[in-house]
Write a protein that holds these residues in place. Sequence first.
Motif, PDB file in Angstrom:
ATOM      1  N   ALA A  11       1.004  -1.618  -0.653  1.00 31.68           N
ATOM      2  CA  ALA A  11      -0.181  -0.262  -0.017  1.00 31.68           C
ATOM      3  C   ALA A  11       0.751   1.314  -0.121  1.00 31.68           C
ATOM      4  O   ALA A  11      -0.247   2.006  -0.192  1.00 31.68           O
ATOM      5  CB  ALA A  11      -1.118  -0.013   1.341  1.00 31.68           C
ATOM      6  N   GLY A  15       0.692   4.190  -2.852  1.00 28.75           N
ATOM      7  CA  GLY A  15       0.099   4.679  -2.121  1.00 28.75           C
ATOM      8  C   GLY A  15       1.257   6.193  -2.773  1.00 28.75           C
ATOM      9  O   GLY A  15       0.593   7.470  -2.896  1.00 28.75           O
ATOM     10  N   LEU A  19       0.828   9.768  -4.849  1.00 27.94           N
ATOM     11  CA  LEU A  19       1.000  10.664  -4.402  1.00 27.94           C
ATOM     12  C   LEU A  19       2.172  11.442  -5.093  1.00 27.94           C
ATOM     13  O   LEU A  19       1.645  12.732  -5.459  1.00 27.94           O
ATOM     14  CB  LEU A  19       0.612  10.296  -3.243  1.00 27.94           C
ATOM     15  CG  LEU A  19       1.516  11.679  -2.134  1.00 27.94           C
ATOM     16  CD1 LEU A  19      -0.547  12.497  -2.113  1.00 27.94           C
ATOM     17  CD2 LEU A  19       1.548  10.992  -0.391  1.00 27.94           C
ATOM     18  N   ARG A 149      -7.961  12.716  -8.783  1.00 28.78           N
ATOM     19  CA  ARG A 149      -8.105  11.673  -7.520  1.00 28.78           C
ATOM     20  C   ARG A 149      -8.590  10.233  -8.178  1.00 28.78           C
ATOM     21  O   ARG A 149      -8.671   9.064  -7.799  1.00 28.78           O
ATOM     22  CB  ARG A 149      -9.368  12.828  -6.536  1.00 28.78           C
ATOM     23  CG  ARG A 149      -8.090  13.552  -5.779  1.00 28.78           C
ATOM     24  CD  ARG A 149      -9.698  14.645  -5.297  1.00 28.78           C
ATOM     25  NE  ARG A 149     -10.477  14.998  -5.832  1.00 28.78           N
ATOM     26  CZ  ARG A 149     -10.225  16.662  -6.187  1.00 28.78           C
ATOM     27  NH1 ARG A 149      -9.284  17.302  -6.471  1.00 28.78           N
ATOM     28  NH2 ARG A 149     -11.467  17.043  -7.100  1.00 28.78           N
ATOM     29  N   ALA A 152      -6.895   7.921  -9.325  1.00 31.90           N
ATOM     30  CA  ALA A 152      -6.159   7.018  -8.718  1.00 31.90           C
ATOM     31  C   ALA A 152      -6.688   6.005  -7.815  1.00 31.90           C
ATOM     32  O   ALA A 152      -6.268   5.094  -8.239  1.00 31.90           O
ATOM     33  CB  ALA A 152      -5.291   8.209  -7.622  1.00 31.90           C
ATOM     34  N   VAL A 156      -5.604   1.790  -8.211  1.00 36.56           N
ATOM     35  CA  VAL A 156      -5.692   0.863  -7.078  1.00 36.56           C
ATOM     36  C   VAL A 156      -7.716  -0.251  -7.153  1.00 36.56           C
ATOM     37  O   VAL A 156      -7.122  -1.615  -7.043  1.00 36.56           O
ATOM     38  CB  VAL A 156      -6.045   1.545  -5.564  1.00 36.56           C
ATOM     39  CG1 VAL A 156      -5.996   0.740  -4.324  1.00 36.56           C
ATOM     40  CG2 VAL A 156      -5.141   2.395  -5.663  1.00 36.56           C
ATOM     41  N   LEU A 173      -5.253  -2.142   0.441  1.00 41.06           N
ATOM     42  CA  LEU A 173      -4.581  -1.527  -0.663  1.00 41.06           C
ATOM     43  C   LEU A 173      -5.936  -0.476  -0.772  1.00 41.06           C
ATOM     44  O   LEU A 173      -6.124   0.904  -1.198  1.00 41.06           O
ATOM     45  CB  LEU A 173      -4.494  -2.226  -2.189  1.00 41.06           C
ATOM     46  CG  LEU A 173      -2.815  -1.979  -2.652  1.00 41.06           C
ATOM     47  CD1 LEU A 173      -2.603  -3.209  -3.260  1.00 41.06           C
ATOM     48  CD2 LEU A 173      -2.485  -0.712  -2.408  1.00 41.06           C
ATOM     49  N   ILE A 176      -6.161   2.829   0.519  1.00 36.26           N
ATOM     50  CA  ILE A 176      -5.065   4.145  -0.437  1.00 36.26           C
ATOM     51  C   ILE A 176      -6.340   4.462  -1.447  1.00 36.26           C
ATOM     52  O   ILE A 176      -6.951   5.252  -2.113  1.00 36.26           O
ATOM     53  CB  ILE A 176      -4.453   3.608  -1.111  1.00 36.26           C
ATOM     54  CG1 ILE A 176      -3.574   2.608  -0.424  1.00 36.26           C
ATOM     55  CG2 ILE A 176      -3.807   4.625  -2.597  1.00 36.26           C
ATOM     56  CD1 ILE A 176      -3.142   3.949   0.851  1.00 36.26           C
ATOM     57  N   TRP A 180      -8.737   8.241  -1.915  1.00 37.87           N
ATOM     58  CA  TRP A 180      -8.940   9.234  -3.536  1.00 37.87           C
ATOM     59  C   TRP A 180     -10.350   9.587  -3.119  1.00 37.87           C
ATOM     60  O   TRP A 180     -10.698  10.840  -3.593  1.00 37.87           O
ATOM     61  CB  TRP A 180      -7.757   8.244  -4.000  1.00 37.87           C
ATOM     62  CG  TRP A 180      -6.797   8.662  -4.086  1.00 37.87           C
ATOM     63  CD1 TRP A 180      -5.972   7.138  -4.357  1.00 37.87           C
ATOM     64  CD2 TRP A 180      -5.778   9.511  -4.345  1.00 37.87           C
ATOM     65  NE1 TRP A 180      -4.263   7.880  -4.113  1.00 37.87           N
ATOM     66  CE2 TRP A 180      -4.572   9.398  -4.060  1.00 37.87           C
ATOM     67  CE3 TRP A 180      -6.232  10.843  -4.822  1.00 37.87           C
ATOM     68  CZ2 TRP A 180      -3.428   9.871  -4.508  1.00 37.87           C
ATOM     69  CZ3 TRP A 180      -5.050  11.588  -4.898  1.00 37.87           C
ATOM     70  CH2 TRP A 180      -3.756  11.578  -4.488  1.00 37.87           C
TER      71      TRP A 180
END
Length: 266
Positions: A11, A15, A19, A149, A152, A156, A173, A176, A180
């Motif tokens: 993660a 992540g 980021l 956002r 992302a 995941v 995960l 994460i 988002w």
Amino acid sequence: LINGQNGFLSAALLGGGLLYLEEQPVFAGLLFGLLVIKPQLGIFVPLALIVSRRWRCLLAAAASSLAIVALSLLAFGPVTWLTFFNSLWIPRWIVLDHGVIPYYYQQSVFAVARLWGLPLRIAYAVQAVTALSAALVLVWLWTGNCSYRLKAAALVICGLVATPYLFDYDLTLLGIGSAWLATEGIERGFLPFEKSALVLAWLAPIVDRNLGKYALIPLSGLLNIVLLAFITVLAARSQSGKMSKSAESVSTAATATATPTPATRR
């Protein structure tokens, strides 16, 4: 914390890469590349980078992956890698085909199908169709103009949906992806029941095993699909220029607050 295993490391890598991707793509690529230690969790990272033309990040990820492979060769020699490739069939045979590790420990679409009694070939077919659908959604999102956002979160969640080999300890995960998606909701408004789904996704890994064992409900396996559906709807609204009612009301309220009244003009 209960079944974290190396999930926190995975993660952190995925992540962290997401980021830093916008502002420091090379560093993000280095983090993505280290996911070679658990490639099924970063299965769609190369696809997202290619379709969005993030070549510097992609090259950095490739270099990072090759570097860690080279280090392992220097430390342990080629025998370890030969043994790894020669034994790839073992986890498939034990975990997926025969469920020696119970399916209620697993949270993939494949495990959902097997837990509900579907034949092995049908379960593989369901997983394949789901993975292909997730890939198409991901390509659509990462080539579109929706917010980063949502992109992302989709990277995941699509990865969790696509792999047949997913255990409850990998669901770190999911935190994460949920983060988002929650950030997008705070910024632009939540869909109906989206908040409830996010809270449930955050808490589900604690009870997944017992729910799967005693009630045959693979909660996180189903929630991953629900969250991906939310992401798709939000992206479709975003790309068509529509905002949710809650977001519109927030925007209207902010505008009204910022607009001076006759009294304040005096």
